[in-house]
Structures are given as C-alpha cells and as structure tokens.
Design a protein around this motif. Sequence first.
Motif: not given
Length: 274
Positions: A163-182
């Motif tokens: 299923r989709p995951a939620t993008l999270k803004a990085r604390p440094d404000g320079k990008g995003f992260t996401a983690e998904l289950a296969m």
Amino acid sequence: MRAALLPFALLAPSMAAAQQAGDSFQLVRTTQVEQRSPGAMSSTQNSDALIERIVAVTPAGVELEYSLPPGSRGSDWTFPVRVFQPQDGALQLRNRPELEARIDKWLKDAGLTRAACGHWIAGWTAARVECDPEAALRAVDGFAIGQLKLVDGAPYADTRAARPATLKARPDGKGFTAELAMDPTRIRDELARADVAAAEVNGQKLSLDVARKAHAGDQVSGTIKVTIDVAGDVSRRTRIATQTISRDGRTETRTTAEMVERRPLRQHVDPNSI
C-alpha cells in the motif's frame, strides 16, 4: 532498458511553477543488486539514462518528451516517447500512432511477426518481445522525480508495495523520506513469471498457474526505503529495496539500491527549435 515500474505521482505545485516549456534534464539511474544465500553471494551494477524535455506546462498538467541521450544505441522502439502528466490522473501517451509504427518496423527488422509479442527470446541476454505501446510509460516510470508530488504528508506509491506510504519532510528541509512494506503476493507472482520466462528461453513449457503453485509456500517479506533530495538544481531519489525469501529451509536475501539523479541541461529553450 529495464524498467523499475515506479508509478508517477501527482505534479508538485512548487515544481509546476519552476518548470517552463523548453527546459531539459538529464536523468541518470544507477542500480546495484546484491543477492545472498547460504554459501553464495552475487552482485551486479548497471546504469542507464534518459533526456527529459518539458514540452508544455498547463493548468491541467505537464507534457513531456523522453528520449535517449545523444550517441545512445536504442535497441527497441520505445524512445522518443511523448507523455502527458495530468495534475490528477494517470500518465497518458501522446504519440501512440508513432509508437505503433515503430513497433511494426522493429519487428520487421528483427525478422519477427506479431505472433512473437509477449514471448521471451534468447540473445546476448534473455528479452521479452514487447509490443504494447503502454510499455513506453513503464519504461519512463523508473526515472520519475520531476513530476512527483513532494509535499509533507503526500502519498507515495510503489508497485511492489502492499500500500502507499506517507512522505515525510526531512528535518533539514532539503528532502523527503518514505518507507513501504513489500507486497508478498506481488513478489511471489514476480518469481513465478521469472520461472516461466526462463523455461521459455530454454525451450521448455511452464504454465503461469503451475509456476504460481510452486511459489505459493514461499515466505516473503521486505521493505522499500526511499529518500528524495531536492536541494538546489539537482534532485535525487534513492530507493533501497530489501526482500527475504524462504523456501524449503533455505533463505535468500536480495537488496536493490537504485539512485536516480535529475540534472538540468539547459533552461527555457524554445521547444520548436529542438
């Protein structure tokens, strides 16, 4: 060209404002695969690239053209391909008739007919005879960065995820992260289809149903970790997918590390002059 099958998301409002017709970008994808099993380890690495050109930016979405870099040797009919990425909806082909004509020529030059479509053949490497114009969309999906909706809390999808995951803004404000289950079901299906392909290349017959039954008992788990860097003119997406498959008391681990970099080539070039 192998496609990673990562679907386009919605266009980010900030990127829509920054993009102009005529902008061109080089997209470089580097992939490293490491596979471990009891008493064995293997590793492979490859890279490929595309040129992305912004054809038009409209309130409805963005029209883009993807082509191989100058000097590349195209082995099939896929590029150049022109697509439209709407603000809301699926990616659409813009030059389907052109692709259809190139497919027919490609088959003729290879001494093949439409009867070969969908089948696997042996060459330098095993290859599937692909005749569906929609494959051009799948080919560019793995390079998607510029058209992703990069907003904190936005959904991020991956075709190998449950299923989709939620993008999270990085604390440094320079990008995003996401983690998904296969998705274990999808991974087992991929394994079955790989068995069918291998059998066909070797002149054997194996039905997909039989191959699926052979993998029904596989224990599959895995994660997909995504990091997107958007600082400056260059954007990067790093995707690390780790899957573990256990069958008959034997466990195999496969880690795929993929990085896509999007770098501007030139800005605001008249599309009609290219």
